[in-house]
Enzyme design. Sequence first.
Site, PDB file in Angstrom:
ATOM      1  N   GLU A   1       0.815  -1.219   0.000  1.00 50.47           N
ATOM      2  CA  GLU A   1       0.000   0.000   0.000  1.00 50.47           C
ATOM      3  C   GLU A   1       0.848   1.269   0.000  1.00 50.47           C
ATOM      4  OE1 GLU A   1      -2.716   0.552   3.281  1.00 50.47           O
ATOM      5  OE2 GLU A   1      -3.636   2.230   2.244  1.00 50.47           O
TER       6      GLU A   1
ATOM      7  N   ASP B   1      -0.677  -5.177   3.064  1.00 51.78           N
ATOM      8  CA  ASP B   1      -1.160  -3.992   3.765  1.00 51.78           C
ATOM      9  C   ASP B   1      -0.503  -4.036   5.145  1.00 51.78           C
ATOM     10  OD1 ASP B   1      -2.454  -1.898   4.945  1.00 51.78           O
ATOM     11  OD2 ASP B   1      -4.405  -2.365   4.057  1.00 51.78           O
TER      12      ASP B   1
ATOM     13  N   ILE C   1      -0.473  -2.084   7.782  1.00 48.22           N
ATOM     14  CA  ILE C   1      -1.445  -1.876   8.866  1.00 48.22           C
ATOM     15  C   ILE C   1      -2.783  -1.590   8.192  1.00 48.22           C
ATOM     16  CG2 ILE C   1      -2.157  -0.462  10.841  1.00 48.22           C
ATOM     17  CD1 ILE C   1       0.744   0.154  11.430  1.00 48.22           C
ATOM     18  N   ASP C   2      -3.706  -2.520   8.304  1.00 48.02           N
ATOM     19  CA  ASP C   2      -5.053  -2.268   7.796  1.00 48.02           C
ATOM     20  C   ASP C   2      -5.905  -1.827   8.977  1.00 48.02           C
ATOM     21  OD1 ASP C   2      -7.119  -2.417   5.664  1.00 48.02           O
ATOM     22  OD2 ASP C   2      -8.007  -3.773   7.121  1.00 48.02           O
TER      23      ASP C   2
ATOM     24  N   THR D   1      -5.589   1.804   9.855  1.00 46.72           N
ATOM     25  CA  THR D   1      -4.649   2.781  10.430  1.00 46.72           C
ATOM     26  C   THR D   1      -5.346   3.767  11.366  1.00 46.72           C
ATOM     27  OG1 THR D   1      -3.171   2.582   8.542  1.00 46.72           O
ATOM     28  CG2 THR D   1      -2.998   4.607   9.808  1.00 46.72           C
TER      29      THR D   1
ATOM     30  N   ASP E   1      -6.240  -4.550   0.677  1.00 47.48           N
ATOM     31  CA  ASP E   1      -7.243  -4.666   1.744  1.00 47.48           C
ATOM     32  C   ASP E   1      -7.853  -6.070   1.784  1.00 47.48           C
ATOM     33  OD1 ASP E   1      -7.215  -1.862   2.471  1.00 47.48           O
ATOM     34  OD2 ASP E   1      -8.384  -1.453   0.667  1.00 47.48           O
TER      35      ASP E   1
HETATM   36  C1  IPD Z   1      -8.885   0.982   5.259  1.00 50.31           C
HETATM   37  C2  IPD Z   1      -9.669   0.059   6.154  1.00 50.31           C
HETATM   38  C3  IPD Z   1     -11.111   0.500   6.221  1.00 50.31           C
HETATM   39  C4  IPD Z   1     -11.747   0.539   4.842  1.00 50.31           C
HETATM   40  C5  IPD Z   1     -10.938   1.466   3.952  1.00 50.31           C
HETATM   41  C6  IPD Z   1      -9.479   1.004   3.883  1.00 50.31           C
HETATM   42  P1  IPD Z   1      -6.257   1.401   5.770  1.00 50.31           P
HETATM   43  O1  IPD Z   1      -7.516   0.566   5.141  1.00 50.31           O
HETATM   44  O2  IPD Z   1      -9.627  -1.271   5.706  1.00 50.31           O
HETATM   45  O3  IPD Z   1     -11.866  -0.387   7.012  1.00 50.31           O
HETATM   46  O4  IPD Z   1     -13.066   1.021   4.946  1.00 50.31           O
HETATM   47  O5  IPD Z   1     -11.497   1.443   2.649  1.00 50.31           O
HETATM   48  O6  IPD Z   1      -8.751   1.889   3.065  1.00 50.31           O
HETATM   49  O7  IPD Z   1      -6.156   2.684   5.025  1.00 50.31           O
HETATM   50  O8  IPD Z   1      -6.497   1.565   7.200  1.00 50.31           O
HETATM   51  O9  IPD Z   1      -5.131   0.475   5.445  1.00 50.31           O
HETATM   52 CA    CA Z   2      -6.137  -1.130   4.100  1.00 46.90          CA
HETATM   53 CA    CA Z   3      -2.965   0.292   5.376  1.00 36.95          CA
END
Ligand code: IPD
Ligand code: CA
Ligand code: CA
Length: 270
Positions: free
Chosen positions: A70, A88, A90-91, A93, A215
């Site tokens: 990412e 990813d 940290i999913d 963040t 994701d």
């Molecule tokens: C996000 C998370 C969030 C989702 C967003 C993503 P990130 O990822 O998964 O739940 O609704 O579309 O972008 O930016 O925290 O890696």
């Molecule tokens: Ca993510």
């Molecule tokens: Ca992320």
Amino acid sequence: MALKWNEIESYAKDWVKEAGESIKASFQKKLTVQTKSNENDLVTNMDKETEQFFIGKIRNTFPEHRIMGEEEEHDQLTDLKGVIWIIDPIDGTMNFIHQQRNFAISIGIYENGIGKIGLIYDVVHDELYCGIKGRGAYVNETKLPKLNGVAVKKAIVGVNATWVTENDKIDPAILGRLVKDVRGTRSYGSAAIEMAYVATGRVDAYISLRLAPWDYAAGAIIVEELGGVITKLTGAPINLLEKSSILVAKPDLHKEIIDHYVTNFKEQTK
Ligand code: IPD
Ligand code: CA
Ligand code: CA
């Protein structure tokens, strides 16, 4: 030479655990937070450092593998040939920054577009969800049972409230009828965690109208190993080279949602 998938799995798990320790240690330190596409699209030094950690390990150990991540540095992929790590770091963040929980490391490893190993590590709860092509899915050492069907009226569905409120991109009616008919909705703020929850049956489906491959790459492998179904909201197959809507659900529920609830949905191009 045949690829040693056991070896790849073992390295990947060790690296995910090591990265998790660094992320936990960062709770005691000051984070640097920056914004990306808008003021709520956040990235921290830990997102970047964690991605760099994986890139360094992969490049050293498996120099022929390619990487889609990412943050910053990754291979610009236009095809899915060979082995690709989709990362990813940290999913969730926003949760990481505000709550120090409900975030995960997500890594999907694909070979010629076929999912081989999916890892989602819920760092704070020390839960490592792992799906291995043809061998099922696990949380830590516990094997997960296959997913059974459930009807919409008895289902709990993960969905973010922004998709059913007035906004400039999406007609709220698209998911409004479904949200009214299900037993309940939940929103955890991490697509990876929400897909892991589909795998464990904590929720029955998860819907997002806009997700990137990093994701959902790991979650797709884990959920499919259990008989769950992942497609775009139109029912079309997912494409790991593009952002799209995602519907991931128990098998019968997926069909009921596509057949009876999805009308007039068009993929967003931006
Ligand atoms: C996000 C998370 C969030 C989702 C967003 C993503 P990130 O990822 O998964 O739940 O609704 O579309 O972008 O930016 O925290 O890696
Ligand atoms: Ca993510
Ligand atoms: Ca992320």
